[in-house]
Write a protein that holds these residues in place. Structure first.
Motif, PDB file in Angstrom:
ATOM      1  N   GLY A  27       0.498  -1.379  -0.343  1.00 35.49           N
ATOM      2  CA  GLY A  27       0.348  -0.024  -0.355  1.00 35.49           C
ATOM      3  C   GLY A  27       0.843   1.217  -0.196  1.00 35.49           C
ATOM      4  O   GLY A  27       0.581   2.265   0.065  1.00 35.49           O
ATOM      5  N   ASN A  28       2.037   1.210  -0.042  1.00 34.22           N
ATOM      6  CA  ASN A  28       2.917   2.111  -0.275  1.00 34.22           C
ATOM      7  C   ASN A  28       3.957   2.704  -1.612  1.00 34.22           C
ATOM      8  O   ASN A  28       3.616   1.416  -2.459  1.00 34.22           O
ATOM      9  N   HIS A  29       3.834   3.908  -2.039  1.00 31.60           N
ATOM     10  CA  HIS A  29       4.367   4.136  -3.485  1.00 31.60           C
ATOM     11  C   HIS A  29       5.102   4.982  -3.205  1.00 31.60           C
ATOM     12  O   HIS A  29       5.589   5.753  -2.660  1.00 31.60           O
ATOM     13  N   LEU A  30       6.165   5.189  -4.457  1.00 31.15           N
ATOM     14  CA  LEU A  30       7.535   6.149  -4.503  1.00 31.15           C
ATOM     15  C   LEU A  30       6.883   6.650  -6.357  1.00 31.15           C
ATOM     16  O   LEU A  30       6.020   6.439  -6.543  1.00 31.15           O
ATOM     17  N   ALA A  31       6.823   7.540  -6.292  1.00 27.42           N
ATOM     18  CA  ALA A  31       6.656   8.511  -6.867  1.00 27.42           C
ATOM     19  C   ALA A  31       7.413  10.105  -7.155  1.00 27.42           C
ATOM     20  O   ALA A  31       7.812  10.648  -6.129  1.00 27.42           O
ATOM     21  N   VAL A  32       6.948  10.614  -8.563  1.00 31.63           N
ATOM     22  CA  VAL A  32       6.902  11.371  -8.763  1.00 31.63           C
ATOM     23  C   VAL A  32       6.413  12.924  -8.420  1.00 31.63           C
ATOM     24  O   VAL A  32       5.667  12.634  -8.814  1.00 31.63           O
ATOM     25  N   ASP A  33       7.321  14.117  -8.007  1.00 33.64           N
ATOM     26  CA  ASP A  33       6.597  14.757  -7.234  1.00 33.64           C
ATOM     27  C   ASP A  33       6.307  15.987  -8.689  1.00 33.64           C
ATOM     28  O   ASP A  33       7.680  16.726  -8.416  1.00 33.64           O
ATOM     29  N   THR A  34       5.804  16.547  -9.038  1.00 32.72           N
ATOM     30  CA  THR A  34       4.734  17.523 -10.201  1.00 32.72           C
ATOM     31  C   THR A  34       4.777  18.836  -9.343  1.00 32.72           C
ATOM     32  O   THR A  34       4.476  19.918  -9.848  1.00 32.72           O
ATOM     33  N   VAL A  35       4.383  18.375  -7.833  1.00 34.25           N
ATOM     34  CA  VAL A  35       3.784  19.351  -7.219  1.00 34.25           C
ATOM     35  C   VAL A  35       4.018  20.094  -5.906  1.00 34.25           C
ATOM     36  O   VAL A  35       3.972  20.374  -4.704  1.00 34.25           O
ATOM     37  N   GLY A  89       7.262  21.632  -3.146  1.00 37.69           N
ATOM     38  CA  GLY A  89       6.568  22.787  -2.010  1.00 37.69           C
ATOM     39  C   GLY A  89       7.828  23.783  -2.110  1.00 37.69           C
ATOM     40  O   GLY A  89       8.157  23.418  -2.942  1.00 37.69           O
ATOM     41  N   PRO A  90       7.893  24.844  -1.715  1.00 37.17           N
ATOM     42  CA  PRO A  90       8.247  25.654  -1.783  1.00 37.17           C
ATOM     43  C   PRO A  90      10.275  25.642  -1.499  1.00 37.17           C
ATOM     44  O   PRO A  90      11.035  25.895  -2.422  1.00 37.17           O
ATOM     45  N   THR A  91      10.730  24.470  -0.318  1.00 41.68           N
ATOM     46  CA  THR A  91      11.891  23.621  -0.871  1.00 41.68           C
ATOM     47  C   THR A  91      12.144  22.956  -1.784  1.00 41.68           C
ATOM     48  O   THR A  91      13.371  22.424  -1.648  1.00 41.68           O
ATOM     49  N   GLY A  92      11.227  22.767  -2.309  1.00 41.45           N
ATOM     50  CA  GLY A  92      10.986  20.944  -2.784  1.00 41.45           C
ATOM     51  C   GLY A  92      11.298  21.119  -4.798  1.00 41.45           C
ATOM     52  O   GLY A  92      11.697  22.242  -4.710  1.00 41.45           O
ATOM     53  N   VAL A  93      11.994  20.451  -5.079  1.00 38.70           N
ATOM     54  CA  VAL A  93      12.198  20.473  -6.301  1.00 38.70           C
ATOM     55  C   VAL A  93      11.683  19.312  -7.133  1.00 38.70           C
ATOM     56  O   VAL A  93      11.143  17.882  -7.147  1.00 38.70           O
ATOM     57  N   ALA A  94      10.990  20.622  -8.406  1.00 36.22           N
ATOM     58  CA  ALA A  94       9.447  19.529  -9.596  1.00 36.22           C
ATOM     59  C   ALA A  94      10.642  18.676  -9.683  1.00 36.22           C
ATOM     60  O   ALA A  94      11.910  18.154 -10.957  1.00 36.22           O
ATOM     61  N   GLY A  95      10.204  17.245  -9.742  1.00 34.16           N
ATOM     62  CA  GLY A  95      10.914  15.973 -10.480  1.00 34.16           C
ATOM     63  C   GLY A  95      11.298  14.890  -9.145  1.00 34.16           C
ATOM     64  O   GLY A  95      11.606  13.791  -9.229  1.00 34.16           O
ATOM     65  N   GLN A  96      11.062  15.392  -7.675  1.00 34.91           N
ATOM     66  CA  GLN A  96      11.697  14.444  -7.119  1.00 34.91           C
ATOM     67  C   GLN A  96      11.247  13.613  -6.572  1.00 34.91           C
ATOM     68  O   GLN A  96       9.761  13.425  -7.213  1.00 34.91           O
ATOM     69  N   VAL A  97      11.563  12.406  -5.914  1.00 34.56           N
ATOM     70  CA  VAL A  97      11.048  10.941  -5.730  1.00 34.56           C
ATOM     71  C   VAL A  97      10.668  11.533  -4.133  1.00 34.56           C
ATOM     72  O   VAL A  97      11.654  11.124  -3.530  1.00 34.56           O
ATOM     73  N   LEU A  98       9.494  10.875  -3.756  1.00 32.79           N
ATOM     74  CA  LEU A  98       9.252  10.697  -2.607  1.00 32.79           C
ATOM     75  C   LEU A  98       8.119   9.769  -2.160  1.00 32.79           C
ATOM     76  O   LEU A  98       7.718   8.731  -3.185  1.00 32.79           O
ATOM     77  N   GLU A  99       8.009   9.495  -1.364  1.00 32.66           N
ATOM     78  CA  GLU A  99       7.697   7.812  -0.767  1.00 32.66           C
ATOM     79  C   GLU A  99       6.344   8.331   0.015  1.00 32.66           C
ATOM     80  O   GLU A  99       6.262   9.328   0.792  1.00 32.66           O
ATOM     81  N   PHE A 100       4.919   7.908  -0.081  1.00 34.98           N
ATOM     82  CA  PHE A 100       3.712   8.389   0.195  1.00 34.98           C
ATOM     83  C   PHE A 100       2.544   6.499   0.372  1.00 34.98           C
ATOM     84  O   PHE A 100       3.134   6.067  -0.531  1.00 34.98           O
ATOM     85  N   GLY A 101       2.114   6.797   1.523  1.00 33.92           N
ATOM     86  CA  GLY A 101       1.076   5.430   1.426  1.00 33.92           C
ATOM     87  C   GLY A 101      -0.357   5.630   2.276  1.00 33.92           C
ATOM     88  O   GLY A 101       0.342   6.221   3.297  1.00 33.92           O
ATOM     89  N   SER A 102       0.115   4.047   2.115  1.00 27.80           N
ATOM     90  CA  SER A 102      -0.923   3.539   3.683  1.00 27.80           C
ATOM     91  C   SER A 102      -0.562   3.702   5.448  1.00 27.80           C
ATOM     92  O   SER A 102      -0.421   3.848   6.203  1.00 27.80           O
ATOM     93  N   ASP A 103       1.385   3.464   5.204  1.00 31.52           N
ATOM     94  CA  ASP A 103       2.323   3.648   6.252  1.00 31.52           C
ATOM     95  C   ASP A 103       2.446   4.949   6.677  1.00 31.52           C
ATOM     96  O   ASP A 103       3.024   4.433   7.562  1.00 31.52           O
ATOM     97  N   LEU A 104       2.465   5.402   5.637  1.00 33.28           N
ATOM     98  CA  LEU A 104       2.956   6.883   5.972  1.00 33.28           C
ATOM     99  C   LEU A 104       1.835   7.541   5.859  1.00 33.28           C
ATOM    100  O   LEU A 104       1.702   8.597   5.668  1.00 33.28           O
ATOM    101  N   ASP A 105       1.408   7.457   7.636  1.00 35.46           N
ATOM    102  CA  ASP A 105       0.272   8.589   7.909  1.00 35.46           C
ATOM    103  C   ASP A 105       0.498   9.959   8.794  1.00 35.46           C
ATOM    104  O   ASP A 105      -0.285  10.491   9.361  1.00 35.46           O
ATOM    105  N   PHE A 106       1.999   9.971   9.085  1.00 32.79           N
ATOM    106  CA  PHE A 106       2.489  11.205   9.205  1.00 32.79           C
ATOM    107  C   PHE A 106       2.654  12.029   8.729  1.00 32.79           C
ATOM    108  O   PHE A 106       3.110  13.475   7.753  1.00 32.79           O
ATOM    109  N   GLY A 107       3.031  11.797   6.721  1.00 30.79           N
ATOM    110  CA  GLY A 107       3.255  12.581   5.546  1.00 30.79           C
ATOM    111  C   GLY A 107       4.218  11.884   4.903  1.00 30.79           C
ATOM    112  O   GLY A 107       4.726  10.913   5.052  1.00 30.79           O
ATOM    113  N   PRO A 108       4.378  12.398   3.263  1.00 33.78           N
ATOM    114  CA  PRO A 108       5.256  12.128   2.702  1.00 33.78           C
ATOM    115  C   PRO A 108       6.742  12.755   3.223  1.00 33.78           C
ATOM    116  O   PRO A 108       7.247  12.999   3.478  1.00 33.78           O
ATOM    117  N   PHE A 109       8.292  11.099   2.247  1.00 37.52           N
ATOM    118  CA  PHE A 109       9.018  11.114   2.626  1.00 37.52           C
ATOM    119  C   PHE A 109       9.991  12.092   1.481  1.00 37.52           C
ATOM    120  O   PHE A 109       9.659  10.800   0.599  1.00 37.52           O
TER     121      PHE A 109
END
Length: 470
Positions: free
Chosen positions: A238-246, A248-268
């Motif tokens: 239930g967890n995924h790696l994703a390319v971030d196209t949106v 935040g202000p200190t992030g990089v377009a195209g960065q790889v983040l992890e999110f999903g059912s186990d990350l109930d605190f937020g993406p990494f």
């Protein structure tokens, strides 16, 4: 069991409970399932939960209603008078509409030939650990772009051209040492399906709660899921790696983040790009993200910055003390704030904090005025608050999506919620409040009234001196 038969059965409860004035049977009826609860009110106004008769069957109430789901209450008085009230849906938690996401996905540039070659070389060296598939062609990539509503991120497209999905072979002993650190690559169809599922969960819940920072503050949108995150790998749990196209202000377009059912605190955020991730240039997990700090105030005491770390992202304050705005200023990273039972609360100091959730419980008085204009506050809970001042501040919270209320609701607050364009969820959590009253309140806020069904009458059978009516 018909409505009249249910009323007759409820009447049989009174002889064994002579202190009760009335009974309320609450139930929900949805496709293939029902639930029910029985509570009573005594002569002194206290709530009691008498034993429910075994023959009490609410399934037959479906005959009184046209379609599911419904929430219903049957109120029976000791004198035999009864009232049936049902409302389509559940007004105690009303979903007004899906969450909107104003962020525009970034247009990621095409990959330089050098980067494409590096990705191909890495795949050639590590592909033996995977069940590789034929690469995706133009048609599949075009279909995927249509499904996700934006161009396929170039690095994802490059991976798909090499192999349209790739599961790690079961015989691989150390998955962590694989090219993807144990993650299996999704196919074009798998990406489309995962993106659709997560976009829906982000818009309608339950993945719409507080997102804490697990790395660089401001690197991602403050969400648990977002349609601008394009999944390309999964861990079968239930967890995924994703390319971030949106980002935040200190992030990089195209960065790889992890999110999903186990990350109930937020993406990494793991890496700045898929190439960096595959090459092992990854971020390490933080040892202490500063989540969940509890402060117990002494009676008559005052909250100070020394009672919690400056890195606190979740702060829960209890006790009959005072909460000063000057102390809240010393929580620059707070995203979730709960204050319960305080003798006095000053919300000044929160306007510049990255607050997403505010919960105020068991307070005699609160002034919401200092919150007006807060840019990130999405969720507000007001439970058992005696006096609410400055309620029109909620109308001026641009990010507000969810409000939960229990206890008196002033007209000023109703007006603020009725005119708020972004409100998506409204919960009324006072379970002792009659369903009919809750529905009336909701109808003052919603643009269209809820569908209701009403019946009333009086049973010829009345309980007398412990004699059960036949």
């Amino acid at each position: 069991m018909s409505l009249q038969a249910l009323v007759q059965t409820l009447v049989t409860v009174f002889p064994a409970n002579p202190d009760l004035d009335l009974l309320v049977l609450s139930c929900t009826l949805s496709s293939g399932s029902t639930s029910r609860s029985l509570r009573g009110r005594t002569h002194s106004g206290q709530t009691r939960f008498p034993e429910s008769p075994e023959e009490l069957d609410v399934d037959e109430l479906r005959g009184e209603l046209e379609a599911n789901p419904w929430t219903a209450e049957i109120t029976v008085h000791r004198d035999g008078g009864w009232r049936f009230f049902a409302v389509r849906g559940d007004p105690r938690e009303t979903i007004i509409g899906p969450t909107s996401f104003p962020e525009t996905p970034a247009t990621l540039p095409e990959l330089p030939t050098e980067v494409r070659g590096q990705i191909a070389d890495l795949w050639a060296r590590g592909s033996g650990d995977y069940l590789a598939e034929d690469g995706a062609g133009v048609d599949k990539l075009s279909d995927l772009a249509a499904a996700i509503g934006q161009p396929v991120p170039p690095e994802i497209a490059e991976i798909l051209r090499l192999s349209d999905g790739a599961e790690i072979r079961l015989e691989v002993e150390d998955w962590d040492r694989t090219l993807t650190a144990g993650w299996s690559l999704l196919s074009t169809g798998g990406i489309a399906a995962a993106h659709a599922e997560w976009a829906d969960l982000a818009a309608t819940g339950p993945f719409d709660g507080v997102a804490y920072t697990l790395g660089t503050p401001g690197a991602t949108q403050p969400r648990l899921a977002h349609p601008g995150w394009i999944p390309f790998a999964h861990d079968h749990s239930g967890n995924h790696l994703a390319v971030d196209t949106v980002p935040g202000p200190t992030g990089v377009a195209g960065q790889v983040l992890e999110f999903g059912s186990d990350l109930d605190f937020g993406p990494f955020v793991h890496a700045d790009s898929i190439l960096d991730f595959l090459a092992g240039r990854r971020t390490t997990w933080p040892s202490d993200p500063g989540i969940d700090h509890r402060v117990q105030l002494e009676d008559g005491g005052t909250l100070t910055g020394e009672q919690f770390p400056g890195t606190a992202q979740s702060l829960r304050i209890f006790g009959r003390g005072e909460v000063e705005g000057a102390a809240l200023v010393q929580a620059p990273s707070v995203r979730s704030l709960l204050i319960r039972g305080a003798a006095r609360v000053d919300l000044n100091g929160l306007l510049e904090r990255p607050l997403q959730e505010l919960r105020l419980l068991d307070l005699e008085d609160i002034d919401l005025g200092p919150l007006a204009g807060h840019p990130t506050l999405r969720s507000v809970t007001l439970e058992n608050v005696g006096r609410i001042r400055g309620a029109d501040a909620l109308e001026h919270l641009p990010a507000l999506e969810s409000v939960s209320l229990s206890g008196p609701v002033p007209d000023e607050l109703v007006d603020a919620l009725r005119t708020h364009p972004g409100l998506r969820r409204l919960a009324l959590t006072d379970h002792d409040q009659p369903l009919e009253e809750i529905t009336a309140l909701i109808n003052r806020i919603l643009p269209e009234p809820l569908v209701t069904v009403e019946r009333s009458g009086k049973t010829p059978h009345r309980p007398r001196d412990g004699i059960t009516p036949s």
